[in-house]
Scaffold this motif. Structure first.
Motif, mmCIF file in Angstrom:
data_model
loop_
_atom_site.group_PDB
_atom_site.id
_atom_site.type_symbol
_atom_site.label_atom_id
_atom_site.label_comp_id
_atom_site.label_asym_id
_atom_site.label_seq_id
_atom_site.Cartn_x
_atom_site.Cartn_y
_atom_site.Cartn_z
ATOM 1 N N ARG A 1 21.066 19.771 -69.631
ATOM 2 C CA ARG A 1 20.430 21.048 -69.294
ATOM 3 C C ARG A 1 20.419 21.946 -70.530
ATOM 4 N NH1 ARG A 1 23.371 22.443 -65.302
ATOM 5 N NH2 ARG A 1 21.928 21.588 -63.794
ATOM 6 N N VAL B 1 24.453 30.059 -68.112
ATOM 7 C CA VAL B 1 24.491 29.028 -67.071
ATOM 8 C C VAL B 1 25.538 27.973 -67.399
ATOM 9 C CG1 VAL B 1 23.186 27.075 -66.162
ATOM 10 C CG2 VAL B 1 22.167 29.326 -66.175
ATOM 11 N N LEU C 1 28.559 27.441 -64.874
ATOM 12 C CA LEU C 1 28.731 26.148 -64.180
ATOM 13 C C LEU C 1 30.101 25.555 -64.488
ATOM 14 C CD1 LEU C 1 25.266 24.412 -64.371
ATOM 15 C CD2 LEU C 1 26.433 25.308 -62.376
ATOM 16 N N VAL D 1 22.582 30.435 -61.342
ATOM 17 C CA VAL D 1 23.353 29.204 -61.120
ATOM 18 C C VAL D 1 22.584 28.247 -60.223
ATOM 19 C CG1 VAL D 1 25.441 28.293 -60.083
ATOM 20 C CG2 VAL D 1 25.569 30.300 -61.519
ATOM 21 N N ALA E 1 19.813 26.721 -62.033
ATOM 22 C CA ALA E 1 20.289 25.697 -62.963
ATOM 23 C C ALA E 1 20.557 24.394 -62.226
ATOM 24 C CB ALA E 1 21.555 26.186 -63.652
ATOM 25 N N ILE E 2 21.091 24.520 -61.007
ATOM 26 C CA ILE E 2 21.356 23.299 -60.250
ATOM 27 C C ILE E 2 20.048 22.662 -59.798
ATOM 28 C CG2 ILE E 2 22.392 22.442 -58.116
ATOM 29 C CD1 ILE E 2 24.598 24.576 -58.641
ATOM 30 N N GLU F 1 17.437 22.752 -61.394
ATOM 31 C CA GLU F 1 16.841 22.173 -62.599
ATOM 32 C C GLU F 1 17.364 20.769 -62.882
ATOM 33 O OE1 GLU F 1 15.734 24.695 -66.560
ATOM 34 O OE2 GLU F 1 17.796 24.226 -66.157
#
Lengths: 248, 75, 164
Positions: A185, A226, A230, B53, B56-57, B59
């Motif tokens: 990512r 991010v 995470l 968040v 992002a997940i 993604e």
């Protein structure tokens, strides 16, 4: 096409058998800058803050408050904070370094051909992979420490029913997928941003790349955020006792 | 078709198709988050990080597609 | 795998970055995060203390104000008392002085009166004497031969007594 996009960082020079790539070079520069800066900062810290100290204090205390809001206050936040905050600030600064104007023009001649001196540190998969793998290994250690080794293994290998066995395997795959998704990512976003900027610069050097650069700037901040969030979420999930164990 | 050409084609298709789902999903996430902020502006501080968040997940799927295309190209 | 090569993964760089990054985390924790937290805590405490101090000083100020008022009122009361006392004393003193003056005056007047009386007595005596003499002389002139001084004097005296 005169555009050559390389997935791997370009090699600058060798020190003995150690290969110095341009990302490692910049990694080392930023590392040195931060270490020396931190030591100087420590010696200059005052109760009455100056402008710079105010900025640093705001950044650190803001990051700490955010950490607490995700992982909960107390010991956990204190332990997780240095790792997560360092990752955040390091990624953020290295991402923003890519937007210093003019740096893309500097190239040096090496044995492997003409290579750009500058490359965003995060656009090197090696660095991102290093951070991710350390985070994932740390998460496993935290999980073992909180729920015990047997419960930890039991989460993945469960032979009580076919469904549970299947779910255990899925969990195992999920852990591996964490490495891939977390690292790619960050790497993919920053690398894609660089490639996009390079392509746009190649196609239309004036004005057209500007919106893409703004988008890249946003990505630079958001991805740093991010990645660390995470990481924090994974740590907080691993440090919580699983509900199965709590009910059992 | 040569194998090299097929690889490039496959990589392009993989990332192209893989990007559709997350694109839609992230759009939905963003629209819902903005809707929620519009309804309750005070909660924007809590909603925004959660939105990032979850985006992002979301993604992740596109990232798997990227990994697959990289594997096709170089693997 | 060609992918690893394409991504440029290098074990030596990997280890170097891992070590360096760990050092960075430690250094930042030791030299940036901890001092900042410490100084923030210190500042928080100092501000709390300052607020407390200012509260306390405000309280003290109010107390001092109260005390001042008390003292002033007390002083006023005392002053009033003193003035009252002084007035009373002055009154008595005045009375005393006046009394004394009156007494003195009386004495003086009495003295004078006594003197006047003595003088009058003396004068009367003198006049009597004079008169006796004159009468005796006059009688002597009228009756030169029958002059017997002693009896004359007796007679004159008697006459004068009768005159009275």
């Amino acid at each position: 096409m005169g555009l050559n996009i390389s997935l791997a960082p370009e090699v600058l020079f060798h020190i003995g058998s150690f290969t110095v790539t341009n990302t490692y070079f910049w990694f080392f520069c930023l590392w040195l800058f931060l270490v020396v800066g931190a030591i100087i900062f420590k010696s200059r810290i005052k109760l009455m803050p100056g402008k710079f100290q105010n900025l640093v204090e705001m950044a650190i205390s803001g990051a700490y408050d955010f950490t607490e809001s995700i992982i909960g206050p107390g010991k956990k936040a204190e332990r997780a904070f240095p790792l997560v905050a360092t990752m955040f600030f390091f990624i953020l600064i290295s991402n923003l370094l890519a937007y210093i104007p003019g740096q893309a023009a500097i190239t040096i001649n090496t044995s492997g051909g003409i290579v750009p001196l500058f490359r965003s540190i995060v656009a090197d998969y090696g660095f991102v992979f290093m951070m991710t793998i350390s985070v994932v290994i740390l998460i496993q250690i935290i999980a073992i420490a909180t729920s015990g080794p047997f419960a930890y293994i039991g989460k993945f290998i469960n032979l009580r029913s076919p469904l549970k066995a299947f779910l255990g395997i899925m969990d195992l795959i999920g852990e591996i997928a964490k490495i891939v998704s977390l690292s790619f990512r960050l790497f993919g976003n920053i690398f894609a941003g660089e490639v996009l900027a390079a392509v746009m610069l190649f196609l239309a050097p004036f004005f057209v790349p500007l919106p893409f650069m703004f988008l890249g700037l946003l990505t630079a901040v958001v991805q740093a955020f991010v990645f660390s969030v995470l990481t924090l979420v994974f740590i907080s999930m691993a440090s919580e006792v699983s509900p199965e164990k709590a009910t059992a | 078709m040569e194998i090299e050409a097929a690889k490039y084609l496959a990589a392009g298709i993989a990332i192209g198709l893989g990007a559709i789902g997350p694109g839609i999903g992230e759009g939905i996430a963003a629209s819902k988050a903005l809707e929620a902020i519009g309804r309750n502006p005070e909660a924007s501080g809590k909603i925004t990080p959660l939105m990032f968040v979850s985006m992002a997940i979301t993604e992740s799927t596109a990232i798997y597609a990227l990994v697959i295309s990289l594997i096709i190209l170089f693997g | 795998m060609r992918l690893i090569e394409a991504l440029g993964l290098d074990l030596k760089i990997f280890i170097a970055q891992l070590v360096n990054f760990s050092i960075l985390i430690f250094v930042l924790w030791r030299f940036a995060y901890k001092p900042v937290f410490k100084i923030l805590e210190e500042r928080r405490q100092k501000i709390a203390k300052g607020l407390e101090d200012s509260d306390e000083s405000a309280k003290k100020l109010a107390q001092a104000e109260e005390e001042k008022k008390e003292i002033v009122s007390l002083a006023r009361k005392e002053a009033n008392e003193i003035i009252e006392e002084a007035k009373g004393r002055a009154e008595t003193r005045y009375q005393e002085i006046v009394d004394k003056a009156k007494g003195d005056l009386k004495i003086v007047i009495d003295d004078e009166k006594e003197k006047i009386r003595a003088e009058r007595n003396y004068a009367i005596k003198e006049v009597k004497k004079e008169a006796e003499q004159m009468i005796a002389d006059a009688l002597l002139k009228i009756f030169p031969e029958k002059a017997n001084e002693a009896s004359d004097a007796k007679m004159i005296e008697k006459a004068l007594e009768d005159l009275k």
